[in-house]
Design an enzyme around this catalytic site. Sequence first.
Site, PDB file in Angstrom:
ATOM      1  N   MET A 186      -3.740 -42.944  82.923  1.00  0.00           N
ATOM      2  CA  MET A 186      -2.713 -43.845  83.406  1.00  0.00           C
ATOM      3  C   MET A 186      -1.617 -43.010  84.257  1.00  0.00           C
ATOM      4  O   MET A 186      -1.015 -42.080  83.471  1.00  0.00           O
ATOM      5  CB  MET A 186      -1.939 -44.760  82.396  1.00  0.00           C
ATOM      6  N   SER A 193      -8.305 -51.933  92.780  1.00  0.00           N
ATOM      7  CA  SER A 193      -7.757 -52.728  91.670  1.00  0.00           C
ATOM      8  C   SER A 193      -7.359 -54.165  92.441  1.00  0.00           C
ATOM      9  O   SER A 193      -6.427 -54.071  93.197  1.00  0.00           O
ATOM     10  CB  SER A 193      -6.632 -52.195  90.975  1.00  0.00           C
ATOM     11  N   HIS A 207     -10.114 -53.421  82.653  1.00  0.00           N
ATOM     12  CA  HIS A 207      -9.105 -52.532  82.085  1.00  0.00           C
ATOM     13  C   HIS A 207      -8.127 -53.562  81.111  1.00  0.00           C
ATOM     14  O   HIS A 207      -7.499 -54.595  81.779  1.00  0.00           O
ATOM     15  CB  HIS A 207      -8.393 -51.784  83.166  1.00  0.00           C
ATOM     16  N   ASP A 224      -5.526 -44.128  87.267  1.00  0.00           N
ATOM     17  CA  ASP A 224      -4.964 -45.337  87.542  1.00  0.00           C
ATOM     18  C   ASP A 224      -3.464 -45.366  87.861  1.00  0.00           C
ATOM     19  O   ASP A 224      -2.718 -45.259  86.830  1.00  0.00           O
ATOM     20  CB  ASP A 224      -5.454 -46.449  86.457  1.00  0.00           C
ATOM     21  N   MET A 239      -5.389 -54.587  79.014  1.00  0.00           N
ATOM     22  CA  MET A 239      -4.038 -54.429  78.541  1.00  0.00           C
ATOM     23  C   MET A 239      -3.782 -55.617  77.907  1.00  0.00           C
ATOM     24  O   MET A 239      -2.687 -56.212  78.064  1.00  0.00           O
ATOM     25  CB  MET A 239      -3.170 -53.865  79.657  1.00  0.00           C
ATOM     26  N   HIS A 247     -12.379 -52.879  90.051  1.00  0.00           N
ATOM     27  CA  HIS A 247     -11.292 -52.632  88.709  1.00  0.00           C
ATOM     28  C   HIS A 247     -10.315 -53.804  88.525  1.00  0.00           C
ATOM     29  O   HIS A 247      -9.739 -54.310  89.433  1.00  0.00           O
ATOM     30  CB  HIS A 247     -10.363 -51.491  89.132  1.00  0.00           C
ATOM     31  N   ASP A 286      -7.677 -55.745  86.192  1.00  0.00           N
ATOM     32  CA  ASP A 286      -6.720 -55.556  85.278  1.00  0.00           C
ATOM     33  C   ASP A 286      -6.487 -57.061  84.269  1.00  0.00           C
ATOM     34  O   ASP A 286      -6.038 -57.847  84.971  1.00  0.00           O
ATOM     35  CB  ASP A 286      -5.442 -55.141  85.909  1.00  0.00           C
ATOM     36  N   MET A 308      -4.151 -58.549  81.659  1.00  0.00           N
ATOM     37  CA  MET A 308      -2.955 -58.344  80.994  1.00  0.00           C
ATOM     38  C   MET A 308      -2.287 -59.686  80.209  1.00  0.00           C
ATOM     39  O   MET A 308      -2.643 -60.828  80.545  1.00  0.00           O
ATOM     40  CB  MET A 308      -1.672 -58.171  81.873  1.00  0.00           C
TER      41      MET A 308
HETATM   42  C1  DX5 Z   1      -1.413 -50.941  86.333  1.00  0.00           C
HETATM   43  C2  DX5 Z   1      -2.720 -51.349  86.603  1.00  0.00           C
HETATM   44  C3  DX5 Z   1      -3.245 -50.564  87.770  1.00  0.00           C
HETATM   45  C4  DX5 Z   1      -2.622 -51.219  89.093  1.00  0.00           C
HETATM   46  C5  DX5 Z   1      -2.659 -49.907  90.039  1.00  0.00           C
HETATM   47  O1  DX5 Z   1      -0.946 -51.567  85.094  1.00  0.00           O
HETATM   48  O2  DX5 Z   1      -3.623 -50.715  85.298  1.00  0.00           O
HETATM   49  O3  DX5 Z   1      -4.578 -50.748  87.932  1.00  0.00           O
HETATM   50  O4  DX5 Z   1      -3.330 -52.269  89.559  1.00  0.00           O
HETATM   51  O5  DX5 Z   1      -2.043 -50.546  91.115  1.00  0.00           O
HETATM   52  P1  DX5 Z   1      -1.525 -49.627  92.293  1.00  0.00           P
HETATM   53  O6  DX5 Z   1      -2.940 -48.779  93.043  1.00  0.00           O
HETATM   54  O7  DX5 Z   1      -0.692 -50.440  93.568  1.00  0.00           O
HETATM   55  O8  DX5 Z   1      -0.567 -48.590  91.608  1.00  0.00           O
HETATM   56 ZN    ZN Z   2      -5.862 -50.690  85.730  1.00  0.00          ZN
END
Ligand code: DX5
Ligand code: ZN
Length: 220
Positions: free
Chosen positions: A138, A9, A67, A176, A69, A34, A36, A38
């Site tokens: 998650m 990620s 991903h 994740d 969000m 990956h 993210d 947001m």
């Molecule tokens: C959280 C994200 C994850 C995050 C994971 O909302 O979806 O992908 O980056 O980070 P770690 O591996 O540090 O928990």
């Molecule tokens: Zn993620």
Amino acid sequence: MVCVHIAPSILASDFARLGEEIAAVAAAGADFIHIDVMDGHFVPNITIGAPVVKSLRKTTDLPFDVHLMIAPVDPFIDAFAEAGANILTVHPESGPHLHRTLQRIRAAGMKPGVALNPATPAGIIEPVLDDVDLILVMSVNPGFGGQSFIASQLRKIETVRAMIDKTGRDIMLEVDGGVDSETAPKAIAAGANVLVAGSAVFRGGPGAYADNIAALRKGG
Ligand code: DX5
Ligand code: ZN
């Protein structure tokens, strides 16, 4: 032995050097990147959108596992397809018509995924199993990297694994949040075959990425 894919990620990478960070994890053995996304509304944090994904597309040929969000999702599906996303994963809570959203993702040429928050029951995906290529469990509440793995989600991974096996389809089961060398073997034993990891991959800087990725894969 399960074939486990590692999806670093980039949330945990150095955002001032995103392109180089992606090239470095690709060289270190990553299988997916990956990303993210947001929006500060669906989750309490803001990251990046489709224009940045598009710029990053030229840094690697590895699949982009995006991903989302964000809410709503539908107005942005085409932009992520044009940006070069390969897998587009959405949360059922981000809109009223999950089935339609998944169909639109596939129609745009991407693999559709559904993400389950820690409090979202596995059963929500039952009616859309034929329409997904990836299910993301998650193991933290979405919004931030660096949180601790919520152990109760291992049971959900087992449940989802049984649901996937019953379909006979090759649906990826991704976990994740808080995945490291301690929790990875547990997630794999429960049935996950794609591990997302931010902190556990990017800690120690580029010189450590290959060892960090190998340590996660060892759990398989
Ligand atoms: C959280 C994200 C994850 C995050 C994971 O909302 O979806 O992908 O980056 O980070 P770690 O591996 O540090 O928990
Ligand atoms: Zn993620």
